[in-house]
Design a protein around this motif. Structure first.
Motif, short mmCIF file in Angstrom:
data_model
loop_
_atom_site.label_atom_id
_atom_site.label_comp_id
_atom_site.label_asym_id
_atom_site.label_seq_id
_atom_site.Cartn_x
_atom_site.Cartn_y
_atom_site.Cartn_z
N VAL A 698 27.15 32.06 50.88
CA VAL A 698 26.98 33.06 51.93
C VAL A 698 28.33 33.73 52.16
N GLU A 699 28.44 34.99 51.75
CA GLU A 699 29.70 35.71 51.88
C GLU A 699 29.90 36.21 53.31
N THR A 700 31.16 36.34 53.69
CA THR A 700 31.51 36.88 54.99
C THR A 700 32.27 38.19 54.82
N ARG A 701 32.65 38.77 55.94
CA ARG A 701 33.29 40.09 55.93
C ARG A 701 34.51 40.14 55.02
N ASP A 702 35.47 39.24 55.19
CA ASP A 702 36.72 39.34 54.46
C ASP A 702 36.53 39.14 52.96
N GLU A 703 35.53 38.35 52.58
CA GLU A 703 35.26 38.18 51.15
C GLU A 703 34.77 39.49 50.54
N ILE A 704 33.90 40.19 51.24
CA ILE A 704 33.38 41.46 50.73
C ILE A 704 34.47 42.53 50.75
N LEU A 705 35.28 42.57 51.81
CA LEU A 705 36.37 43.53 51.86
C LEU A 705 37.37 43.28 50.72
N THR A 706 37.65 42.02 50.46
CA THR A 706 38.59 41.69 49.38
C THR A 706 38.02 42.11 48.03
N ARG A 707 36.73 41.88 47.82
CA ARG A 707 36.10 42.36 46.59
C ARG A 707 36.28 43.86 46.44
N ALA A 708 36.05 44.59 47.53
CA ALA A 708 36.10 46.05 47.47
C ALA A 708 37.50 46.55 47.11
N VAL A 709 38.54 45.95 47.70
CA VAL A 709 39.89 46.45 47.43
C VAL A 709 40.35 46.06 46.03
N THR A 710 39.95 44.89 45.54
CA THR A 710 40.39 44.49 44.20
C THR A 710 39.62 45.24 43.11
N THR A 711 38.32 45.44 43.29
CA THR A 711 37.57 46.20 42.29
C THR A 711 37.99 47.66 42.28
N ALA A 712 38.38 48.19 43.44
CA ALA A 712 38.85 49.58 43.48
C ALA A 712 40.13 49.73 42.66
N ARG A 713 41.01 48.74 42.77
CA ARG A 713 42.25 48.77 41.98
C ARG A 713 41.91 48.77 40.49
N ARG A 714 41.00 47.92 40.07
CA ARG A 714 40.63 47.85 38.66
C ARG A 714 39.92 49.13 38.20
N ASP A 715 39.03 49.65 39.06
CA ASP A 715 38.30 50.86 38.68
C ASP A 715 39.25 52.02 38.42
N LEU A 716 40.21 52.23 39.32
CA LEU A 716 41.11 53.38 39.16
C LEU A 716 42.10 53.17 38.02
N THR A 717 42.37 51.91 37.68
CA THR A 717 43.18 51.65 36.49
C THR A 717 42.49 52.20 35.25
N VAL A 718 41.16 52.06 35.21
CA VAL A 718 40.39 52.58 34.09
C VAL A 718 40.17 54.08 34.21
N GLU A 719 39.84 54.54 35.40
CA GLU A 719 39.46 55.94 35.59
C GLU A 719 40.66 56.88 35.61
N LEU A 720 41.84 56.39 36.08
CA LEU A 720 42.99 57.27 36.23
C LEU A 720 44.23 56.77 35.51
N SER A 721 44.79 55.65 35.96
CA SER A 721 46.04 55.18 35.40
C SER A 721 46.31 53.76 35.86
N LYS A 722 47.11 53.03 35.09
CA LYS A 722 47.52 51.68 35.50
C LYS A 722 48.48 51.75 36.68
N GLU A 723 49.21 52.86 36.80
CA GLU A 723 50.20 53.00 37.85
C GLU A 723 49.60 53.71 39.07
N PRO A 724 49.48 53.04 40.21
CA PRO A 724 48.89 53.67 41.40
C PRO A 724 49.58 54.96 41.81
#
Length: 852
Positions: A698-724
């Motif tokens: 059973v996931e809670t708020r911070d687990e879902i928020l953490t998923r969102a911020v880490t997957t966003a980092r990975r997504d933009l690495t693929v979509e744009l660049s490794k360097e933020p």
């Protein structure tokens, strides 16, 4: 090489052949006297004539010159004849089926007999002007689109324009700005999945007046009454035993399928004006007490679908001598296909429109048995369905016959398309109760006088005139802000708004949920009287902001809807106005334009502080969060933080809601979802945080928020660049304008590339004042809707007003004015808007005379 040269010459000749002549003298049958036309650097025509009929005849001629294919496309859509134009395209046939079921054209034909004599005369004059241009021109001389379409199917000579073609276009405008039907359907679909009305209510929270103020306070009302909100406005979700869930088993599944089929059918209608959360508008008006000139300033930027050509056609219509017989001296934004000005100003008054969002549609779940429907279950009263057959002609293919069935509430929309296994099984109670179907009741399916309102606004002088015009502006329900050159500002709500009785029954009676068609207590009980529609004149705060938020405080009547935009744009505009007022610095037109282009994100202001408290392991995963630490929440095109935050928001919505809701309900990410998530942030164990696809976890708020911020980092690495630091919002958030017929992926690339303007990088986003909407549910950041135009009217000096559209004045891709305003519009710039004869002559770069 010779073949290449020949084909190139042919192509150039073909695309330039439809370009009209904007100089010299042109003979136009039907005019009673010469009409002068002056065009500025953006090719905007100002028309000068001796009679109203000559003005509108000339406007029809000019619209046909510059935009006829757009007009022809629209009339084919609004009459359910798109397949006649584009051929055997499945999407076109489906659209025709749905629009024939609505009967837009049939309603428009009835309206022809309701409108005033003068409106009929204006429409006839406009029609005569359109047809004067069509006469003796073959399709290839009218638009390059006919040449391209003719390569695949026989293209016949376009039919002469008809005044009813113009009236039918108003139905498309009303449809795309119809109010809350999406929310009503979504409540039913969410309930079918969640099975708990409390959870559904959580996804559709009440408007929060403590955070975002309504348009008017009760003390602002010029027609204040002691009436409270109308019936049902306090209602929540359905009871546990109700039409949406109590049938159980196969019957319940069939009802769910009927609702889903309804969604599929209605989504088949082409978007002509705008749709979705970002389809709204900003408008506001500031009184002279806060302006540098001492006279009001009015700003408006409707957020609609963006395509090429754009929806607006700028124009000035000027009687050489303003008299009772020729009362027009007006400029603004028109629709190609309809005479007059829809939004703009005359010599005495300026007006702007925003979608009010009133609930003008209801879905009725009907029980149908054969060719009858259950009118009253208590009396066991069955009535015959209204049944008619429509024949849809398809260019290059056999015609398609369509059976349209209707109840007293409206057409049955759930069985329009060939959606497999939609309805057909009897309810669990037995065959005597029939099958489930869904009817749509909508105010615009009853004939009205909105056409009269257009000309009434064009000649309005004061508050009384605005009120009279608003009484005729029946659909779509719009918020009207206005200002006068003698210093007044105001607000008026028009529209034909249904009255609903308060019913103690299985579902709320406030229009938020589909209603049982077999219970007459749920039927509409007439309309809200026009004298009760909210209005205000010169409110004490010195401004009015109408940006799709709630019109009135919750305790005030009449009841308009429960489903407002949640007011983040309107509150930001109010904040910016209040901040400048507090400094004592008066407003000018440049300040209004600056506010229109504000790109501060309320989503970021609400969520970033919470995100920065997360404990994210690893320097790679946390690199995106570092961008947010000192971000000012601006969503400019070069912002790395804006790009990252948008990816977080997209992923957060997917992680939180996709496991709970039907695919058709995936959050698009607009203001309602911000309201939902903000509330959930205070409940870390909220049921929606849990990912139901994981087993024994059973996931809670911070687990879902953490998923969102880490997957966003990975997504933009693929979509744009490794360097933020290399990420930019504008790279993700671009606008790719598309031609409605020849701009899609199915069209050959060389044609598509020619018809569609080059992409532009855009700032802003959903629920931002610069509302360049995108749909998080698709996973794409591409701009879907936005400010279709921007205007600022200076009531002290009308020649100091400014305007811009998203494309240009011409519908011909070979014209230099096809998209010449796009770059300025994307950058937040505007153009001078001359109005007086002297200013128009000084700005003129092309002059022509239309002569009898």
């Amino acid at each position: 090489m010779l073949a290449l040269v020949a084909s190139t010459v042919f192509a150039v000749v073909t695309v330039r052949r439809p370009l009209p002549d904007h100089e010299g003298t042109q003979k136009v049958p039907g005019l009673s006297a010469d009409v002068e036309v002056r065009r500025d650097a953006q090719d905007v025509p100002h028309v000068y004539g001796d009679s109203a009929e000559d003005l509108f005849l000339a406007q029809g001629y000019l619209h046909a010159q510059d935009r006829f294919f757009e007009m022809d496309y629209r009339r084919h859509v609004t009459s359910g004849r798109l397949a006649e134009l584009v051929g055997n395209v499945p999407e076109a046939v489906e659209a025709d089926k749905v629009i024939r079921t609505f009967g837009w054209r049939r309603v428009a034909e009835e309206e022809w007999h309701l409108i005033s004599d003068s409106t009929r005369e204006y429409l006839q004059a406009y029609t005569q002007g359109v047809n004067a241009y069509l006469e003796e021109r073959d399709p290839e001389q009218l638009a390059v689109e006919y040449t391209v379409l003719g390569a695949n199917a026989e293209v016949s000579e376009p039919e002469p324009w008809d005044p009813v073609d113009s009236l039918a276009w108003l139905k498309a405008m009303a449809w795309d700005l119809r109010g809350n039907y999406d929310d009503e359907l979504d409540r039913a679909l969410a309930y079918s999945t969640l099975g708990d009305s409390a959870l559904v209510d959580e996804l559709f929270p009440a408007y929060d007046e403590s955070g975002n103020a309504p348009v008017l306070r009760t003390r602002d009302l010029a027609n204040r009454t002691d009436d409270g909100p109308a019936a049902g406005s306090e209602a929540t979700g359905p009871e546990d035993a109700d039409i949406l869930g109590s049938a159980g088993g196969e019957a319940s599944a069939r009802l769910e399928s009927a609702m889903d089929a309804t969604r599929t059918a209605l989504d088949a209608v082409p978007v002509l004006v705008g749709r979705g959360d970002a389809s709204g508008s900003n408008s506001w008006v500031v009184s002279g007490e806060h302006t540098a000139s001492g006279k009001p300033l009015l700003a408006n930027d409707p957020h609609l679908a963006l395509s090429s050509p754009g929806i607006w056609s700028q124009v000035g219509l000027h009687c050489n001598e303003v008299t009772a017989e020729c009362p027009f001296d007006v400029a603004g934004f028109s629709f190609a296909g309809f005479p007059g000005v829809i939004i703009g100003h005359n010599a005495d008054l300026a007006w702007g429109l925003t979608n009010m969002g009133a609930d003008v549609t209801d879905f009725f779940v009907e029980r149908v048995r054969g060719d009858t429907w259950l009118r009253d279950s208590e009396a066991e009263e069955w009535e015959p369905l209204d049944v008619r057959t429509e024949t849809i002609r398809v260019a290059g293919a056999s015609p398609v016959d369509l059976t349209v069935r209707s109840t007293a509430h409206g057409p049955l929309v759930s069985d329009v398309l060939d959606v497999e296994d939609v309805v057909g099984s009897p309810t669990e109670s037995g065959t005597e109760f029939g099958e489930y179907d869904v009817a749509l009741q909508w105010t615009a399916l009853q004939p009205g006088r909105t056409a009269d309102a257009v000309f009434a606004f064009n000649t309005a002088r004061d508050e009384d005139d605005v009120r009279d015009a608003a009484a005729q502006f029946e659909v779509p329900a719009q918020s009207i802000v206005f200002a006068t050159t003698d210093g007044h500002i105001g607000y008026q709500a028009p529209g034909r708004i249904p009255q609903r009785d308060d019913v103690e029954g299985p579902v709320p009676s406030d229009g938020t949920w589909p209603r049982p068609g077999w219970d007459p207590r749920y039927d509409w009980q007439g309309w809200v009287p026009e004298e009760r529609m909210p209005r205000a004149l010169d409110p004490a705060q010195g401004y009015v902001v109408a940006a799709n938020q709630a019109v009135l405080p919750g305790e005030s009547g009449p009841f308009l809807t429960e489903d407002w935009d949640y007011g983040y744009r309107s509150e930001r505009i109010r904040t910016l106005l209040d901040e400048q007022i507090s400094t004592g610095r008066p407003f000018d037109a440049a300040d209004m334009n600056r506010i229109q282009n504000d790109d501060w994100s309320p989503f970021a202001a609400a969520l970033v502080p919470v995100l920065l408290e997360l404990d994210v392991d690893g320097s790679f995963e946390s690199a995106g969060l570092e961008l947010l630490a000192d971000w000012d929440y601006r969503t400019d095109v070069d912002s790395p933080a804006a790009a990252y935050f948008a990816a977080v928001w997209r992923n957060l919505l997917a992680e939180t809601f996709w496991d709970d809701l039907p695919e058709s309900m995936r959050p698009e990410g607009g203001s309602r979802w911000l309201q939902v998530v903000q509330s959930m942030l205070e409940r870390p164990d909220d049921r929606f945080w849990d990912d139901r696809t994981t087993v024994n976890v059973v996931e809670t708020r911070d687990e879902i928020l953490t998923r969102a911020v880490t997957t966003a980092r990975r997504d933009l690495t693929v979509e744009l660049s490794k360097e933020p630091a290399d990420w930019t919002w504008g790279t993700l958030h671009s606008l790719r304008l598309e031609h409605p017929v020849l701009g899609g992926a199915a069209v050959p690339a060389f044609v598509r590339d020619y018809m569609n303007p080059d992409p532009v990088r855009m700032p802003g986003g959903s629920s931002i004042v610069n509302a360049t909407g995108w749909d998080a549910g698709t996973g794409s950041f591409a701009v879907t809707t936005g400010p279709s135009m921007r205007m600022v009217v200076d009531l002290a000096d009308l020649d100091a007003s400014t305007w811009v559209t998203a494309t240009g004045t011409s519908g011909h891709p070979a014209s230099s004015h096809y998209d010449d305003q796009l770059g300025a519009w994307a950058a937040g710039e505007t153009f001078a808007w001359p109005f007086s004869r002297e200013a128009v002559e000084a700005a003129a770069e092309a002059r022509s005379t239309l002569t009898p």
